[in-house]
Write an enzyme that holds these catalytic residues in place. Structure first.
Site, mmCIF file in Angstrom:
data_model
loop_
_atom_site.group_PDB
_atom_site.id
_atom_site.type_symbol
_atom_site.label_atom_id
_atom_site.label_comp_id
_atom_site.label_asym_id
_atom_site.label_seq_id
_atom_site.Cartn_x
_atom_site.Cartn_y
_atom_site.Cartn_z
ATOM 1 N N HIS A 153 -54.373 31.364 72.024
ATOM 2 C CA HIS A 153 -55.007 31.708 73.008
ATOM 3 C C HIS A 153 -54.768 33.176 73.651
ATOM 4 O O HIS A 153 -55.315 33.692 74.665
ATOM 5 C CB HIS A 153 -54.062 30.839 73.932
ATOM 6 C CG HIS A 153 -54.142 29.280 74.094
ATOM 7 N ND1 HIS A 153 -55.126 28.757 74.733
ATOM 8 C CD2 HIS A 153 -54.305 28.128 73.020
ATOM 9 C CE1 HIS A 153 -55.068 27.651 74.481
ATOM 10 N NE2 HIS A 153 -54.411 27.237 73.235
ATOM 11 N N ASP A 358 -55.188 40.921 77.325
ATOM 12 C CA ASP A 358 -55.093 39.228 77.482
ATOM 13 C C ASP A 358 -56.062 38.881 76.129
ATOM 14 O O ASP A 358 -57.107 39.215 76.547
ATOM 15 C CB ASP A 358 -55.733 39.345 78.938
ATOM 16 C CG ASP A 358 -54.836 38.318 79.445
ATOM 17 O OD1 ASP A 358 -54.589 37.134 79.290
ATOM 18 O OD2 ASP A 358 -54.737 38.236 81.273
HETATM 19 C C1 GDG Z 1 -52.878 32.225 78.540
HETATM 20 C C2 GDG Z 1 -53.535 33.802 78.094
HETATM 21 C C3 GDG Z 1 -55.753 32.701 78.429
HETATM 22 C C4 GDG Z 1 -51.606 31.507 88.103
HETATM 23 N N1 GDG Z 1 -50.845 31.529 88.636
HETATM 24 C C5 GDG Z 1 -50.709 30.580 89.631
HETATM 25 C C6 GDG Z 1 -51.529 29.464 88.672
HETATM 26 N N2 GDG Z 1 -51.442 30.055 88.020
HETATM 27 C C7 GDG Z 1 -53.168 29.661 86.788
HETATM 28 C C8 GDG Z 1 -54.664 29.714 87.096
HETATM 29 C C9 GDG Z 1 -54.968 30.381 85.528
HETATM 30 C C10 GDG Z 1 -53.404 30.420 84.845
HETATM 31 O O1 GDG Z 1 -52.653 29.993 85.904
HETATM 32 C C11 GDG Z 1 -53.589 31.523 84.301
HETATM 33 O O2 GDG Z 1 -54.441 31.519 83.224
HETATM 34 P P1 GDG Z 1 -54.887 33.441 82.281
HETATM 35 O O3 GDG Z 1 -55.584 32.611 81.257
HETATM 36 O O4 GDG Z 1 -54.969 33.939 83.791
HETATM 37 O O5 GDG Z 1 -53.463 33.443 81.910
HETATM 38 P P2 GDG Z 1 -51.951 33.215 81.302
HETATM 39 O O6 GDG Z 1 -51.261 32.356 81.653
HETATM 40 O O7 GDG Z 1 -51.500 33.768 80.033
HETATM 41 O O8 GDG Z 1 -52.665 32.103 79.730
HETATM 42 C C12 GDG Z 1 -54.686 33.756 78.379
HETATM 43 C C13 GDG Z 1 -55.059 31.396 78.331
HETATM 44 O O9 GDG Z 1 -54.064 30.794 77.830
HETATM 45 C C14 GDG Z 1 -56.054 30.057 77.836
HETATM 46 O O10 GDG Z 1 -56.213 30.419 76.826
HETATM 47 O O11 GDG Z 1 -56.920 33.026 79.162
HETATM 48 O O12 GDG Z 1 -55.230 35.097 77.866
HETATM 49 O O13 GDG Z 1 -53.039 34.866 78.298
HETATM 50 O O14 GDG Z 1 -55.414 28.665 85.658
HETATM 51 O O15 GDG Z 1 -54.904 29.879 88.175
HETATM 52 N N3 GDG Z 1 -51.832 27.765 89.074
HETATM 53 C C15 GDG Z 1 -50.988 27.045 90.516
HETATM 54 N N4 GDG Z 1 -50.244 28.293 91.167
HETATM 55 C C16 GDG Z 1 -49.465 30.088 90.672
HETATM 56 O O16 GDG Z 1 -49.055 30.536 91.996
HETATM 57 N N5 GDG Z 1 -51.154 26.456 90.561
#
Ligand code: GDG
Length: 448
Positions: A153, A358
């Site tokens: 990821h 990222d």
């Molecule tokens: C890893 C990789 C890759 C965030 N704040 C809240 C909340 N979120 C949710 C977002 C989104 C998820 O968390 C974050 O996903 P990301 O992809 O932006 O980043 P990582 O957590 O670092 O994830 C990344 C991912 O895995 C998938 O493969 O894209 O690069 O680092 O869905 O909406 N959700 C809620 N409240 C929050 O305050 N409910």
């Protein structure tokens, strides 16, 4: 149909597990009578060496426990303080200790033993993320010949950065035990293939196949995605439920949503917003930044540091610019419910997705899906997010260049409705064509 077994460090718990991976895998797991295995997340003294079933839910789940020492050395240590910084270009933050690397191997070996006890000969195994890289190697050592896939990821580091790890070549060797290794972006696939050759001493064959000794592994790009249509519908409904005062006729809203992590570039984003306000007094009181940053990995020093830095920056920018009716930055160090998040994305005029590094970044995709197609907001996206390869119609920025980010904020705020619609419809078409079901189907078809 062969049963699918997924493994990840943490398992989605609760009677109705949610989250992107659950959406992606639920169909495949239910269709094949599949199983999801992960750690309970609650360390216990002397954990039993057996998987325990979790009651209820739409598909079968089994958990295992880590001891407090394993949690400290394997999870907080090797995974979060060695591999995460390495994979995000922060070799300076790596805390290399031999006990961390030893725990990484021994925990993966223990998981392999527990899995073998329930494994059937035709099961397909899908391993997720950097916590579990050695798992296939440990399974092969136990005689497992099943198809095993791995999806990373995070980004994959360059072969040069990998040399910061005392056992960099061992990672390549472990990857070779899989049949398929999936990465988020082309840059990561190039790095992984290069590492297999330069560090692992393997050979690159046609079609993204690396050969190491007797083993051949296919390494390919499978950009993770969201259920764009579902998220669009959610945002439309939730927008109307937002508390009063979020949407103001005379005030534009910029939004940032990131787990509080040093890879996400939030300090740079705050500095750029400060620079924007320094340059454009005419925008004072007419724009504000809402930053939602739920805590993660508290207790790891680098995470305590980033928290302190952000609180200082937000305080300083607000102290310089705020007046009695306007606070430029609202910084929320807490999670908000997913439904409200969807509504907030839709209410925002601009999203700031500015990670320094990222794997993909799903916030970028969620923001686009949440927009009103007739009056959409603008996505400002870092060139270092895996998502940038798929989303060229966003305003692509370099998060290290504060001046460029400040200039791009003005471009986004001043963009005509026509241009916003054009960019958004191209981005949305991509999200609908390449959604999370396309992603999981693509990986599982390639795994065979
Ligand atoms: C890893 C990789 C890759 C965030 N704040 C809240 C909340 N979120 C949710 C977002 C989104 C998820 O968390 C974050 O996903 P990301 O992809 O932006 O980043 P990582 O957590 O670092 O994830 C990344 C991912 O895995 C998938 O493969 O894209 O690069 O680092 O869905 O909406 N959700 C809620 N409240 C929050 O305050 N409910």
């Amino acid at each position: 149909m062969a049963r699918l077994i997924c493994l990840s460090n943490r398992i989605p718990l609760g009677p109705n597990p949610s989250g992107g991976l659950v959406v992606a895998l639920e169909d495949a797991l239910t269709e094949t009578g599949g199983l999801w295995i992960g750690s309970s997340g609650e360390p216990v003294e002397d954990p039993v060496e057996a998987l325990r079933p979790v009651e209820g839910g739409p598909f079968a789940r089994m958990i295992f426990d880590l001891s407090p020492q394993e949690n400290e050395e394997y999870y907080a240590g090797c995974a979060n303080s060695v591999l995460w910084p390495l994979f995000h270009g922060r070799t300076d933050l790596m805390d290399i200790r031999s006990e961390f690397l030893a725990a990484y191997k021994s925990v993966n070996r223990r998981i392999a033993r527990m899995l073998v006890a329930i494994l059937r000969p035709d099961d397909r195994i899908w391993v997720h993320d950097f916590h579990l890289i050695p798992l296939a190697h440990e399974l092969r050592n136990l005689g497992v010949t099943n198809r095993i896939g791995f999806f990373l990821h995070t980004p994959f580091p360059t072969p040069l950065a990998m040399q910061a790890l005392p056992n960099g070549e061992e990672i390549c060797f472990w990857l070779a035990a899989y049949d398929l290794v999936g990465l988020q972006a082309e840059r990561d696939t190039r790095n992984a293939l290069a590492a297999m050759v330069e560090l692992g001493g393997g050979t690159e064959l046609a079609g993204g196949i690396a050969r190491m000794g007797a083993r051949q592994v296919r390494i390919a790009t499978f950009p993770i995605a969201i259920d764009a249509t579902e998220f669009q519908n959610l945002a439309e409904v939730e927008f109307d439920k937002l508390p009063p005062g979020i949407v103001k006729a005379d005030r534009r809203l910029m939004i940032g949503v990131d787990r509080l992590d040093y890879s996400k570039g939030v300090p740079q984003r705050f500095r750029a917003f400060g620079e924007f306000l320094d340059r454009h007094e005419d925008w004072h009181r007419h724009v504000s930044l809402l930053q939602i940053s739920p805590p993660t990995r508290e207790g790891v020093q680098a995470y305590d540091d980033i928290r302190a830095e952000l609180e200082h920056l937000a305080g300083s920018i607000n102290g310089t610019h705020a007046d009695i009716s306007w606070n430029p930055i609202r910084y929320i160090h807490r999670a908000v419910p997913r439904e409200m998040l969807a509504g907030l994305y839709r209410a925002a005029d601009v999203a700031l997705v500015t990670p320094l590094m990222d794997g993909m970044n799903l916030v970028a995709k969620e923001f686009v899906a949440a927009q009103n197609p007739e009056d959409p907001g603008v996505l400002i996206l870092s060139q270092f997010a895996g998502a940038a390869e798929q989303m060229p119609e966003a305003l692509i920025i370099n998060p290290h260049d504060i001046e460029q980010m400040a200039t791009t904020m003005l471009t986004a705020l001043a963009m005509s409705q026509r241009e916003r619609i054009e960019r958004h419809s191209a981005l949305m078409a991509g999200l609908v064509a390449h959604d999370v079901h396309w992603w999981s189907k693509g990986f599982l078809t390639a795994l065979g």
